[in-house]
Motif scaffolding. Structure first.
Motif, mmCIF file in Angstrom:
data_model
loop_
_atom_site.group_PDB
_atom_site.id
_atom_site.type_symbol
_atom_site.label_atom_id
_atom_site.label_comp_id
_atom_site.label_asym_id
_atom_site.label_seq_id
_atom_site.Cartn_x
_atom_site.Cartn_y
_atom_site.Cartn_z
ATOM 1 N N PRO A 359 0.763 -1.851 -0.062
ATOM 2 C CA PRO A 359 0.129 0.680 0.079
ATOM 3 C C PRO A 359 0.596 1.407 0.110
ATOM 4 O O PRO A 359 0.083 2.306 -0.830
ATOM 5 C CB PRO A 359 -0.820 0.377 1.208
ATOM 6 N N ARG A 360 2.054 1.266 0.783
ATOM 7 C CA ARG A 360 2.851 2.209 0.304
ATOM 8 C C ARG A 360 3.566 2.880 -0.714
ATOM 9 O O ARG A 360 3.264 3.591 -1.012
ATOM 10 C CB ARG A 360 3.857 1.966 1.457
ATOM 11 N N ILE A 361 3.781 1.420 -1.663
ATOM 12 C CA ILE A 361 4.225 1.800 -3.267
ATOM 13 C C ILE A 361 3.076 2.165 -3.838
ATOM 14 O O ILE A 361 2.799 3.476 -4.908
ATOM 15 C CB ILE A 361 4.325 0.442 -3.505
ATOM 16 N N ALA A 362 1.673 1.969 -3.458
ATOM 17 C CA ALA A 362 0.878 2.607 -4.312
ATOM 18 C C ALA A 362 0.397 3.958 -3.392
ATOM 19 O O ALA A 362 -0.345 4.674 -4.754
ATOM 20 C CB ALA A 362 -0.993 2.089 -3.885
ATOM 21 N N ALA A 363 0.579 3.869 -1.918
ATOM 22 C CA ALA A 363 0.410 5.410 -1.781
ATOM 23 C C ALA A 363 1.450 6.915 -2.598
ATOM 24 O O ALA A 363 1.593 7.436 -3.383
ATOM 25 C CB ALA A 363 0.844 5.547 -0.803
ATOM 26 N N VAL A 364 2.596 6.366 -3.077
ATOM 27 C CA VAL A 364 3.243 7.043 -3.285
ATOM 28 C C VAL A 364 3.371 6.763 -5.337
ATOM 29 O O VAL A 364 3.366 7.846 -5.568
ATOM 30 C CB VAL A 364 5.081 6.454 -3.555
ATOM 31 N N ALA A 365 2.846 6.008 -5.737
ATOM 32 C CA ALA A 365 2.479 6.482 -7.312
ATOM 33 C C ALA A 365 1.886 7.128 -7.347
ATOM 34 O O ALA A 365 1.613 7.911 -8.174
ATOM 35 C CB ALA A 365 1.868 4.991 -7.626
ATOM 36 N N GLU A 366 0.736 7.253 -6.437
ATOM 37 C CA GLU A 366 -0.347 8.218 -6.078
ATOM 38 C C GLU A 366 -0.321 9.888 -6.437
ATOM 39 O O GLU A 366 -0.377 10.440 -7.085
ATOM 40 C CB GLU A 366 -1.585 7.601 -5.891
ATOM 41 N N ALA A 367 0.626 9.436 -5.087
ATOM 42 C CA ALA A 367 1.552 11.027 -5.055
ATOM 43 C C ALA A 367 2.428 11.486 -6.387
ATOM 44 O O ALA A 367 1.969 12.992 -6.330
ATOM 45 C CB ALA A 367 2.916 11.075 -3.996
ATOM 46 N N VAL A 368 3.326 10.507 -7.468
ATOM 47 C CA VAL A 368 3.487 11.015 -8.571
ATOM 48 C C VAL A 368 2.610 11.014 -9.634
ATOM 49 O O VAL A 368 3.559 11.493 -10.804
ATOM 50 C CB VAL A 368 5.144 10.664 -7.854
ATOM 51 N N GLY A 369 1.024 10.480 -9.444
ATOM 52 C CA GLY A 369 0.072 10.900 -10.776
ATOM 53 C C GLY A 369 0.771 9.844 -11.462
ATOM 54 O O GLY A 369 0.117 10.145 -11.843
#
Ligand code: PEP
Ligand code: MN
Length: 372
Positions: A359-369
């Motif tokens: 989920p942390r990977i998903a959160a960073v992915a989302e944060a960088v668009g």
């Protein structure tokens, strides 16, 4: 678009690599060995065909890329006549011609400005999404690979990794199960639906590995095994090309060029850490390389923080950083029982830590668009 490579164009491409005896570098004279012909918006099929036909008269093959923004014809060959650029600029529908100045050509963003998306059984790598390839360093047993596949799938991984042929620094360590390992990987794919990535070490094993794998992995130690690169280039299976332990980015991209020049455009670059003076980590994860490769090429770029750091507790921060730096995904070593792994246990995540990272990977992915 899949490049079409004639023998003549291929000879030209190969001529970019001088014979090893004296000059092994790609930096010998790089005159007009490659150019792109940029077509005008609104140029017709007939205009493009006229360009391709003229090139053929010179025994040159045009690699056509039709993009949303522009259509270009790339020409690679040692025999580009000095007057050809000017001649082409007079053709109807041609906007301009541009010399490709880098030694690598077909992998360059100059040739293809938009991202290549490699499709592995429906999993799309490149083009904005973030993939997570996970699994053990080596396939050790049926139980171990089936359990690994199950746990990484449950946590949301998109692909399974596992080595059947292992390039080990010491000949006395576990070197993989060979074909049995490939069969077990295929079994794990059938059970979970996850496509499998596995290393091929020699040109002679390419057919065998292709019977079981969905993606060939070319290991860091083999990045400059040009016969192997050409052999996988003659297949249409995607190729995950790891950066060599002490390869420059340019050398890495030239290795990708070897694969693509044979007609296989499905190359995924993988930064896996390089050798530096630093001893606190196994390798030095070069995130510059991720950003540089994304800028210079249209190929998908993924990162391997397991080999990049060599320590399981550094995998999460570097995986997150890789995504933030622009990687199209990560490849992570995950083992059901890392303390008992036959290879790379110290850098392998256990199932709990892997599940916590997802989920942390998903959160960073989302944060960088980017999405997953
Ligand atoms: C591996 O993926 O287990 C491996 C051997 O990687 P590399 O070639 O990057 O060392
Ligand atoms: Mn490994």
């Amino acid at each position: 678009m899949r490049p079409i490579v004639t023998e003549a164009a291929l000879r030209g491409t190969l001529n970019l690599m001088p014979a090893p005896a004296i000059a092994c570098s790609s930096h010998d004279k790089e005159e007009d060995r490659a150019m792109i012909i940029v077509m005008q918006t609104g140029s017709t099929q007939a205009d493009i065909q006229a360009v391709l036909d003229r090139l053929k008269e010179y025994d040159l093959q045009g690699h056509l890329t039709v993009g949303a923004e522009r259509t270009v014809v790339a020409v690679v060959g040692a025999t580009i006549p000095p007057t050809l650029r000017e001649e082409m600029e007079h053709f109807r529908g041609v906007k301009e011609t541009v010399r490709i100045t880098q030694p690598y050509k077909l992998v360059s963003r100059e040739v293809r400005p938009h991202d290549t998306i490699v499709d592995v059984r429906g999993v799309k790598i490149g083009g904005g999404s973030v993939v997570v390839i996970a699994g053990p360093c080596s396939v050790e047993s049926e139980e171990q690979i089936m359990e690994s596949a199950r746990v990484v799938r449950a946590a949301g991984a998109t692909m399974l990794r596992g080595g059947a042929f292992k390039p080990r620094s010491s000949p006395y360590t576990f070197r993989g199960l060979g074909e049995l390992g490939l069969k077990l990987l295929a079994q794990a794919r059938d059970a979970t639906g996850l496509p499998v990535v596995t290393e091929v070490m020699t040109p002679g094993d390419v057919d065998l590995v292709a019977r079981y794998a969905d993606v060939f992995q070319i290991g860091a130690r083999n990045m400059q095994n040009y016969q192997l690169l050409e052999e996988v280039g003659r297949t249409n299976l995607p190729v995950l090309l790891k950066r060599g332990l002490s390869a420059t980015i340019e050398e890495w991209l030239l290795s990708a060029e070897y694969v693509i020049a044979q007609g296989n455009p499905n190359v995924i670059l993988c930064e896996r850490g390089i050798r530096t003076f630093e001893t606190a980590t196994r390798n030095t994860m070069d995130l510059n390389a991720v950003a540089v490769a994304k800028r210079r090429t249209h190929l998908p770029v993924i990162a391997d923080p397991s080999h990049g750091t060599g320590k399981w507790y550094l995998v999460a921060p570097l995986a997150l950083a890789s995504i933030a730096a622009g990687a199209d995904g990560v490849i992570l070593e995950v083992h059901p029982d890392p303390d008992r792994a036959k290879s790379d246990g110290g850098q392998s995540l256990n199932p709990e830590n892997f599940a916590a990272l997802m989920p942390r990977i998903a959160a960073v992915a989302e944060a960088v668009g980017r999405g997953r």
